[in-house]
Write a protein that holds these residues in place. Structure first.
Motif: not given
Length: 130
Positions: A3-5, A64-71, A80-83, A110-112
């Motif tokens: 999720h990118f906000t 900008m906030s980028f929430r991602i799942g673990e792994g 990814t952030g730099e791109a 994000i904590d699963p």
């Protein structure tokens, strides 16, 4: 996930096409190859009330906030952030020609154990792609 906000100051409405910017971010997220298309969410949220730096009316921001799942590895997250940051910076080049704009990006994992999801889009896209 992901999720990118983008929270942004309302004074950017007249200078930034946020639909186009969301599509720029969406494309960069998919280019990484780290996320399924059915999981990607990109949105821009207009902030009516804000106080920036020295309070000049021209001051503006996009946070900008980028929430991602673990792994993902630290290297994958960093690339990814730099791109994404580079693509957004390029898209907003004219804003950096003034001394009134601030851009930030943070990636959070994000904590699963504390995240619940139900997604009807995944099965449709997976079926379409098989």
């Amino acid at each position: 996930m992901p999720h990118f906000t983008m929270d942004y100051s309302a004074n950017l409405d007249r200078t930034v096409d946020f639909d186009a910017l969301c599509r720029v971010v969406h494309a960069e997220v998919l280019k990484t190859g780290l996320f399924e298309v059915g999981a990607v969410r990109v949105r821009a949220i207009r902030c009516e009330a804000y106080a920036i730096a020295d309070l000049l009316a021209e001051n503006a921001f996009i946070d900008m906030s980028f929430r991602i799942g673990e792994g993902r590895s630290e290297d994958d997250k960093r690339r990814t952030g730099e791109a994404i940051f580079q693509a957004v910076t390029k898209h907003l080049d004219t804003l950096f020609q003034t001394p009134h704009f601030a851009l930030t990006l943070e990636i959070r994992e994000i904590d699963p154990a504390l995240s619940w999801k139900k997604n009807a889009i995944h099965p449709r896209l997976r079926k379409k792609n098989s």
